[in-house]
Design an enzyme around this catalytic site. Structure first.
Site, PDB file in Angstrom:
ATOM      1  N   SER A 124       0.835  -1.196   0.000  1.00 22.23           N
ATOM      2  CA  SER A 124       0.000   0.000   0.000  1.00 22.23           C
ATOM      3  C   SER A 124       0.872   1.248   0.000  1.00 22.23           C
ATOM      4  CB  SER A 124      -0.856  -0.037   1.278  1.00 22.23           C
ATOM      5  OG  SER A 124      -1.412   1.208   1.551  1.00 22.23           O
ATOM      6  N   TYR A 149      -2.194  -1.417  10.909  1.00 25.34           N
ATOM      7  CA  TYR A 149      -2.431  -1.966   9.567  1.00 25.34           C
ATOM      8  C   TYR A 149      -1.255  -1.636   8.644  1.00 25.34           C
ATOM      9  CZ  TYR A 149      -3.901  -2.137   4.751  1.00 25.34           C
ATOM     10  OH  TYR A 149      -3.925  -2.386   3.404  1.00 25.34           O
ATOM     11  N   LYS A 153       1.864  -3.975   6.617  1.00 20.82           N
ATOM     12  CA  LYS A 153       2.241  -3.930   5.189  1.00 20.82           C
ATOM     13  C   LYS A 153       3.748  -3.739   5.059  1.00 20.82           C
ATOM     14  CE  LYS A 153      -1.565  -4.918   3.641  1.00 20.82           C
ATOM     15  NZ  LYS A 153      -1.753  -6.173   2.926  1.00 20.82           N
TER      16      LYS A 153
HETATM   17  P1  NAD Z   1     -10.986  -7.455   1.204  1.00 19.14           P
HETATM   18  O1  NAD Z   1     -11.229  -7.443   2.660  1.00 19.14           O
HETATM   19  O2  NAD Z   1     -12.130  -7.170   0.306  1.00 19.14           O
HETATM   20  O3  NAD Z   1     -10.354  -8.857   0.757  1.00 19.14           O
HETATM   21  C1  NAD Z   1      -9.549  -9.631   1.603  1.00 19.14           C
HETATM   22  C2  NAD Z   1     -10.094 -11.056   1.569  1.00 19.14           C
HETATM   23  O4  NAD Z   1      -9.270 -11.879   2.382  1.00 19.14           O
HETATM   24  C3  NAD Z   1     -11.510 -11.168   2.117  1.00 19.14           C
HETATM   25  O5  NAD Z   1     -12.303 -11.866   1.181  1.00 19.14           O
HETATM   26  C4  NAD Z   1     -11.359 -11.960   3.422  1.00 19.14           C
HETATM   27  O6  NAD Z   1     -12.472 -12.779   3.665  1.00 19.14           O
HETATM   28  C5  NAD Z   1     -10.084 -12.743   3.162  1.00 19.14           C
HETATM   29  N1  NAD Z   1      -9.296 -13.059   4.360  1.00 19.14           N
HETATM   30  C6  NAD Z   1      -8.884 -12.217   5.342  1.00 19.14           C
HETATM   31  N2  NAD Z   1      -8.190 -12.880   6.284  1.00 19.14           N
HETATM   32  C7  NAD Z   1      -8.150 -14.180   5.883  1.00 19.14           C
HETATM   33  C8  NAD Z   1      -7.588 -15.384   6.438  1.00 19.14           C
HETATM   34  N3  NAD Z   1      -6.963 -15.375   7.607  1.00 19.14           N
HETATM   35  N4  NAD Z   1      -7.755 -16.534   5.757  1.00 19.14           N
HETATM   36  C9  NAD Z   1      -8.421 -16.566   4.570  1.00 19.14           C
HETATM   37  N5  NAD Z   1      -8.981 -15.471   4.014  1.00 19.14           N
HETATM   38  C10 NAD Z   1      -8.843 -14.306   4.662  1.00 19.14           C
HETATM   39  O7  NAD Z   1      -9.776  -6.448   0.919  1.00 19.14           O
HETATM   40  P2  NAD Z   1      -9.299  -5.801  -0.443  1.00 19.14           P
HETATM   41  O8  NAD Z   1      -9.710  -4.385  -0.453  1.00 19.14           O
HETATM   42  O9  NAD Z   1      -9.630  -6.685  -1.579  1.00 19.14           O
HETATM   43  O10 NAD Z   1      -7.730  -5.803  -0.191  1.00 19.14           O
HETATM   44  C11 NAD Z   1      -6.912  -6.867  -0.644  1.00 19.14           C
HETATM   45  C12 NAD Z   1      -5.499  -6.636  -0.181  1.00 19.14           C
HETATM   46  O11 NAD Z   1      -5.032  -5.394  -0.674  1.00 19.14           O
HETATM   47  C13 NAD Z   1      -5.323  -6.578   1.335  1.00 19.14           C
HETATM   48  O12 NAD Z   1      -4.110  -7.196   1.659  1.00 19.14           O
HETATM   49  C14 NAD Z   1      -5.253  -5.089   1.619  1.00 19.14           C
HETATM   50  O13 NAD Z   1      -4.524  -4.832   2.777  1.00 19.14           O
HETATM   51  C15 NAD Z   1      -4.533  -4.593   0.389  1.00 19.14           C
HETATM   52  N6  NAD Z   1      -4.797  -3.193   0.068  1.00 19.14           N
HETATM   53  C16 NAD Z   1      -6.076  -2.770  -0.044  1.00 19.14           C
HETATM   54  C17 NAD Z   1      -6.344  -1.436  -0.331  1.00 19.14           C
HETATM   55  C18 NAD Z   1      -7.761  -0.935  -0.411  1.00 19.14           C
HETATM   56  O14 NAD Z   1      -7.962   0.271  -0.274  1.00 19.14           O
HETATM   57  N7  NAD Z   1      -8.746  -1.780  -0.648  1.00 19.14           N
HETATM   58  C19 NAD Z   1      -5.274  -0.545  -0.530  1.00 19.14           C
HETATM   59  C20 NAD Z   1      -3.964  -1.016  -0.421  1.00 19.14           C
HETATM   60  C21 NAD Z   1      -3.743  -2.359  -0.124  1.00 19.14           C
HETATM   61  C1  WQD Z   2      -9.754   9.204   1.130  1.00 21.96           C
HETATM   62  C2  WQD Z   2      -9.954  10.698   1.403  1.00 21.96           C
HETATM   63  C3  WQD Z   2     -10.357  11.216   3.719  1.00 21.96           C
HETATM   64  C4  WQD Z   2     -14.177   9.204   4.109  1.00 21.96           C
HETATM   65  C5  WQD Z   2      -6.993   4.339   3.340  1.00 21.96           C
HETATM   66  C6  WQD Z   2      -5.862   3.654   4.069  1.00 21.96           C
HETATM   67  C7  WQD Z   2      -4.796   3.244   3.103  1.00 21.96           C
HETATM   68  C8  WQD Z   2      -5.371   2.424   1.945  1.00 21.96           C
HETATM   69  C9  WQD Z   2      -6.593   3.063   1.338  1.00 21.96           C
HETATM   70  C10 WQD Z   2      -5.102   0.084   2.389  1.00 21.96           C
HETATM   71  C11 WQD Z   2      -9.240  11.179   2.671  1.00 21.96           C
HETATM   72  C12 WQD Z   2     -11.556  11.565   2.872  1.00 21.96           C
HETATM   73  C13 WQD Z   2     -12.988   9.707   3.607  1.00 21.96           C
HETATM   74  C14 WQD Z   2     -15.200  10.105   4.478  1.00 21.96           C
HETATM   75  C15 WQD Z   2     -13.815  11.930   3.762  1.00 21.96           C
HETATM   76  N1  WQD Z   2      -5.809   1.139   2.349  1.00 21.96           N
HETATM   77  N2  WQD Z   2     -12.815  11.054   3.433  1.00 21.96           N
HETATM   78  N3  WQD Z   2     -14.981  11.439   4.271  1.00 21.96           N
HETATM   79  O1  WQD Z   2      -7.391   7.382   4.022  1.00 21.96           O
HETATM   80  O2  WQD Z   2      -6.511   7.726   1.670  1.00 21.96           O
HETATM   81  O3  WQD Z   2      -6.477   5.490   2.676  1.00 21.96           O
HETATM   82  O4  WQD Z   2      -7.515   3.439   2.357  1.00 21.96           O
HETATM   83  O5  WQD Z   2      -3.944  -0.064   2.282  1.00 21.96           O
HETATM   84  O6  WQD Z   2      -3.856   2.526   3.812  1.00 21.96           O
HETATM   85  O7  WQD Z   2      -5.337   4.538   5.028  1.00 21.96           O
HETATM   86  O8  WQD Z   2      -8.634   6.441   2.004  1.00 21.96           O
HETATM   87  O9  WQD Z   2     -10.983   6.367   1.301  1.00 21.96           O
HETATM   88  O10 WQD Z   2     -10.448   6.515   3.760  1.00 21.96           O
HETATM   89  O11 WQD Z   2     -10.035   8.498   2.321  1.00 21.96           O
HETATM   90  O12 WQD Z   2     -13.678  13.148   3.610  1.00 21.96           O
HETATM   91  O13 WQD Z   2     -16.265   9.716   4.948  1.00 21.96           O
HETATM   92  O14 WQD Z   2     -11.355  10.918   1.641  1.00 21.96           O
HETATM   93  O15 WQD Z   2     -10.163  12.192   4.708  1.00 21.96           O
HETATM   94  O16 WQD Z   2      -8.776  12.466   2.413  1.00 21.96           O
HETATM   95  P1  WQD Z   2      -7.214   6.877   2.660  1.00 21.96           P
HETATM   96  P2  WQD Z   2     -10.098   6.881   2.376  1.00 21.96           P
END
Ligand code: NAD
Ligand code: WQD
Length: 339
Positions: A124, A149, A153
């Protein structure tokens, strides 16, 4: 030859499984359904026209994981499974370290023992914290994230780098910026659990009348309109980047590969711009109020994704408005399931 996709029924995982199937890969999913639902498997099949193998269990259960590796010839893994709620990670730190790191180590033990290479990790942009210069490229110094979290990562990245170096394996660390959007079919998307923390699900639920008003966290940032700026990357584009990253590992002649890529659009959008783009794209209103800043938020983050373009021949293709249209379609699909 099969690719293990952990968390393959989740938001980014499900879209990636579709792209893998479209590219002819056999897919084995392990997902414990802790943040996903079984109907996603059926929808993946409908959208891709092919069936992935699915095992519903918790990856912390090493003995079950061993059985999966015994039953299939696994040639690589895309590891999405993790807990991802930043706020929750602060109040349940041990659960987050356990779920995000024990699961990773269990898979790596299997890889180590069986001589398997090709591991893709969902990292991330949170590993950069508030970077001093925009756009953020892969050489930008890392900052230990404030949230548990985010720390999982950064630690996951370190574990994988040590793994690749010690055992001569190939890994790819993909640093996503802010993934948004849903599948154009309207059948796959982000499943909101309770009150959303992230911007896009909150915007969508407000437009749908589930939430009364969006709170915009701060309009006093040092940005053009005062609201915070992020790089919103369309989830299908992101899914395609995983296939490119996987092929890059599979085709590399090097014994040891440590790839790191930023995955974003290269363009920053403010919260207000997102709200307006959503309204225009879908012809709906999103009532909002300006509130104080949210603790822990940074001002601005957007990617320099040139390295992915050069080395993976991948770049983001979908506009903000287009991806926001898919989210609205997904919301309507969820609403239709609820009645
Ligand atoms: P998500 O929660 O939709 O998907 C994760 C999946 O993993 C879920 O289906 C959950 O049921 C499964 N899971 C969790 N723990 C498990 C375990 N112990 N055993 C088996 N299954 C398990 O999340 P996502 O948004 O698809 O994110 C996927 C990956 O990307 C994550 O590692 C997250 O940290 C990373 N990521 C997400 C974002 C974002 O904003 N969505 C941003 C950066 C990184
Ligand atoms: C985006 C912008 C908020 C909600 C997070 C994690 C990051 C990554 C992605 C996994 C910000 C603003 C939000 C609301 C708002 N995840 N906001 N009102 O914070 O950039 O990132 O998710 O790795 O690690 O920290 O994403 O979607 O929460 O916010 O004004 O109700 O929207 O302040 O500026 P963020 P977000």
């Amino acid at each position: 030859m099969a690719i293990l996709v952990t968390g393959g029924l989740g938001y980014i995982g499900s879209h990636t499984v579709v792209e893998l199937l479209n590219n002819g890969f056999d897919v084995v999913i392990v997902d414990d359904l802790s943040n996903s639902e079984k109907f996603i498997l059926k929808n993946i099949e409908e959208v891709a026209g092919k069936k992935p193998v699915f095992y519903p269990f918790d990856l912390k259960r090493r003995e079950l994981l061993t059985q999966v590796f015994d039953a299939h010839q696994i040639d690589g893994c895309i590891n999405f499974a993790a807990s991802k709620a930043v706020g929750e990670s602060q109040v349940k730190p041990i659960d987050y370290y356990e779920n995000n790191l024990f699961t990773l180590i269990n898979i790596l033990q299997e890889f180590k023992e069986r001589g398997i290479s090709n591991f893709i990790f969902s990292s991330s942009c949170t590993v950069y914290g508030q970077a001093e210069k925009m756009p953020i490229d892969e050489n930008t110094p890392l900052k230990m994230p404030e949230s548990v979290y985010g720390k999982t990562k950064q630690m996951g990245e370190e574990i994988l780098i040590d793994f690749a170096k010690a055992y001569n394996r190939k890994i790819s660390l993909l640093r996503y910026f802010n993934p948004i959007g849903a599948h154009p079919s309207g059948k796959l998307g982000e499943l909101p659990l309770g009150i959303p923390n992230n911007l896009i699900p909150y915007v969508t639920q407000t437009a749908a009348g589930i939430r009364e008003k969006l709170s915009i966290w701060g309009d006093d940032y040092d940005t053009e309109d005062g609201t915070a700026v992020r790089d919103y990357i369309y989830v299908v584009d992101l899914a395609k980047a995983h296939v490119s990253a996987l092929k890059n590992l599979l085709h590399s002649n090097e014994e040891t590969v440590i790839d790191i890529f930023n995955l974003g659009t290269g363009k920053g959008s403010s919260v207000l711009e997102v709200v307006k783009a959503f309204e225009t794209a879908n012809d709906v209103k999103v009532p909002y109020q300006i509130c104080a800043r949210r603790e822990g938020d940074i001002t601005i983050a957007y990617a320099n994704a040139d390295k992915a373009e050069k080395e993976l021949h991948w770049k983001s293709e979908t506009s903000l408005e287009e991806s926001l249209r898919t989210v609205w379609k997904w919301q309507q699909y969820l609403d239709s399931r609820a009645v």
